[in-house]
Design a protein around this motif. Sequence first.
Motif, mmCIF file in Angstrom:
data_model
loop_
_atom_site.group_PDB
_atom_site.id
_atom_site.type_symbol
_atom_site.label_atom_id
_atom_site.label_comp_id
_atom_site.label_asym_id
_atom_site.label_seq_id
_atom_site.Cartn_x
_atom_site.Cartn_y
_atom_site.Cartn_z
ATOM 1 N N UNK A 92 0.831 -1.211 0.000
ATOM 2 C CA UNK A 92 0.000 0.000 0.000
ATOM 3 C C UNK A 92 0.862 1.256 0.000
ATOM 4 N N UNK A 93 1.944 1.254 0.759
ATOM 5 C CA UNK A 93 2.844 2.419 0.779
ATOM 6 C C UNK A 93 3.463 2.624 -0.594
ATOM 7 N N UNK A 94 3.890 1.541 -1.246
ATOM 8 C CA UNK A 94 4.522 1.660 -2.549
ATOM 9 C C UNK A 94 3.551 2.122 -3.631
ATOM 10 N N UNK A 95 2.276 1.853 -3.448
ATOM 11 C CA UNK A 95 1.271 2.234 -4.442
ATOM 12 C C UNK A 95 0.506 3.498 -4.058
ATOM 13 N N UNK A 96 0.957 4.177 -3.025
ATOM 14 C CA UNK A 96 0.237 5.371 -2.565
ATOM 15 C C UNK A 96 0.329 6.524 -3.558
ATOM 16 N N UNK A 97 1.482 6.709 -4.179
ATOM 17 C CA UNK A 97 1.692 7.868 -5.050
ATOM 18 C C UNK A 97 2.021 7.490 -6.476
ATOM 19 N N UNK A 98 2.240 6.201 -6.711
ATOM 20 C CA UNK A 98 2.628 5.738 -8.036
ATOM 21 C C UNK A 98 1.999 4.375 -8.282
ATOM 22 N N UNK A 99 1.422 4.202 -9.450
ATOM 23 C CA UNK A 99 0.861 2.903 -9.821
ATOM 24 C C UNK A 99 2.000 1.936 -10.082
ATOM 25 N N UNK A 138 17.151 8.932 9.261
ATOM 26 C CA UNK A 138 16.045 8.652 10.173
ATOM 27 C C UNK A 138 15.951 9.778 11.197
ATOM 28 N N UNK A 139 14.814 10.399 11.259
ATOM 29 C CA UNK A 139 14.571 11.449 12.245
ATOM 30 C C UNK A 139 13.657 10.849 13.306
ATOM 31 N N UNK A 140 14.274 10.346 14.368
ATOM 32 C CA UNK A 140 13.513 9.634 15.395
ATOM 33 C C UNK A 140 13.583 10.400 16.709
ATOM 34 N N UNK A 141 12.444 10.513 17.336
ATOM 35 C CA UNK A 141 12.360 11.159 18.643
ATOM 36 C C UNK A 141 11.668 10.206 19.597
ATOM 37 N N UNK A 142 12.202 10.101 20.776
ATOM 38 C CA UNK A 142 11.556 9.311 21.818
ATOM 39 C C UNK A 142 11.461 10.207 23.026
ATOM 40 N N UNK A 143 10.281 10.400 23.515
ATOM 41 C CA UNK A 143 10.025 11.393 24.549
ATOM 42 C C UNK A 143 9.128 10.797 25.611
ATOM 43 N N UNK A 144 9.486 10.983 26.853
ATOM 44 C CA UNK A 144 8.610 10.587 27.950
ATOM 45 C C UNK A 144 7.785 11.776 28.388
ATOM 46 N N UNK A 189 2.705 16.531 -2.893
ATOM 47 C CA UNK A 189 3.328 17.689 -3.517
ATOM 48 C C UNK A 189 3.944 17.265 -4.844
ATOM 49 N N UNK A 190 3.668 18.016 -5.897
ATOM 50 C CA UNK A 190 4.271 17.725 -7.192
ATOM 51 C C UNK A 190 5.788 17.817 -7.055
ATOM 52 N N UNK A 191 6.458 16.794 -7.481
ATOM 53 C CA UNK A 191 7.917 16.788 -7.401
ATOM 54 C C UNK A 191 8.466 16.540 -6.005
ATOM 55 N N UNK A 192 7.587 16.261 -5.043
ATOM 56 C CA UNK A 192 8.051 16.026 -3.674
ATOM 57 C C UNK A 192 8.654 14.647 -3.510
ATOM 58 N N UNK A 193 9.380 14.459 -2.434
ATOM 59 C CA UNK A 193 9.929 13.165 -2.074
ATOM 60 C C UNK A 193 8.925 12.434 -1.190
ATOM 61 N N UNK A 194 8.969 11.111 -1.193
ATOM 62 C CA UNK A 194 8.051 10.342 -0.356
ATOM 63 C C UNK A 194 8.687 10.068 1.005
ATOM 64 N N UNK A 195 7.860 10.130 2.031
ATOM 65 C CA UNK A 195 8.285 9.866 3.401
ATOM 66 C C UNK A 195 7.248 8.987 4.067
ATOM 67 N N UNK A 196 7.658 8.339 5.115
ATOM 68 C CA UNK A 196 6.756 7.538 5.926
ATOM 69 C C UNK A 196 6.789 8.112 7.336
#
Length: 182
Positions: A38-45, A126-132, A160-167
């Motif tokens: 599903x992630x791979x097909x979200x923006x491109x067939x 990877x932009x990861x945050x862990x917060x208590x 976004x047209x021309x944008x990069x994909x993120x999860x």
Amino acid sequence: MTGETSGEERMVIRADDADAEMQARARALSSPLRMRVLRLCAFESRTNKELAGLLSTNPGTMLHHVRTLVQTGYLAAEPERAGAQGAREVPYRATGLSWRTSIPEGAPVLVETFLQQIEGVPSEQLNITWLGLKLSPEHKAELEDRLYALVSEFKERGPDAGGDTYSLFTALHPDENPPAPR
């Protein structure tokens, strides 16, 4: 008896059908591989063959997963196209239904999907945050509502047209961090 069903019986049949459909959809989303499709097909067939290659999966196995997602409404076939050597290819696109589907007991699947997604991603990407946090029930509800509203806002904007994909993966859970003895 004339073979007709009463209104009450029809309601039961519809409720049973709806329950069966909900169960089928829950089963469809119970696979990290299908979640990744599903992630791979979200923006491109993508075709079955493309998906199998991207996810290092046997094309026959991938076809089973693609068909499951199509039958439950999570993927939709687009018009056929000619592939290499003129072969017939059917590209598929995610419908967005998964965004609006609750996944009962889905946390382990989502965590496993997340771990598969980040496997091999360089740590500097990877932009990861862990917060208590220590929150009252009211502030916890406010945080959940605001996070959902923010994520929904970006989802509804569309790509976004021309944008990069993120999860994006978020988890808010009780912290089994007992208080210090007094």
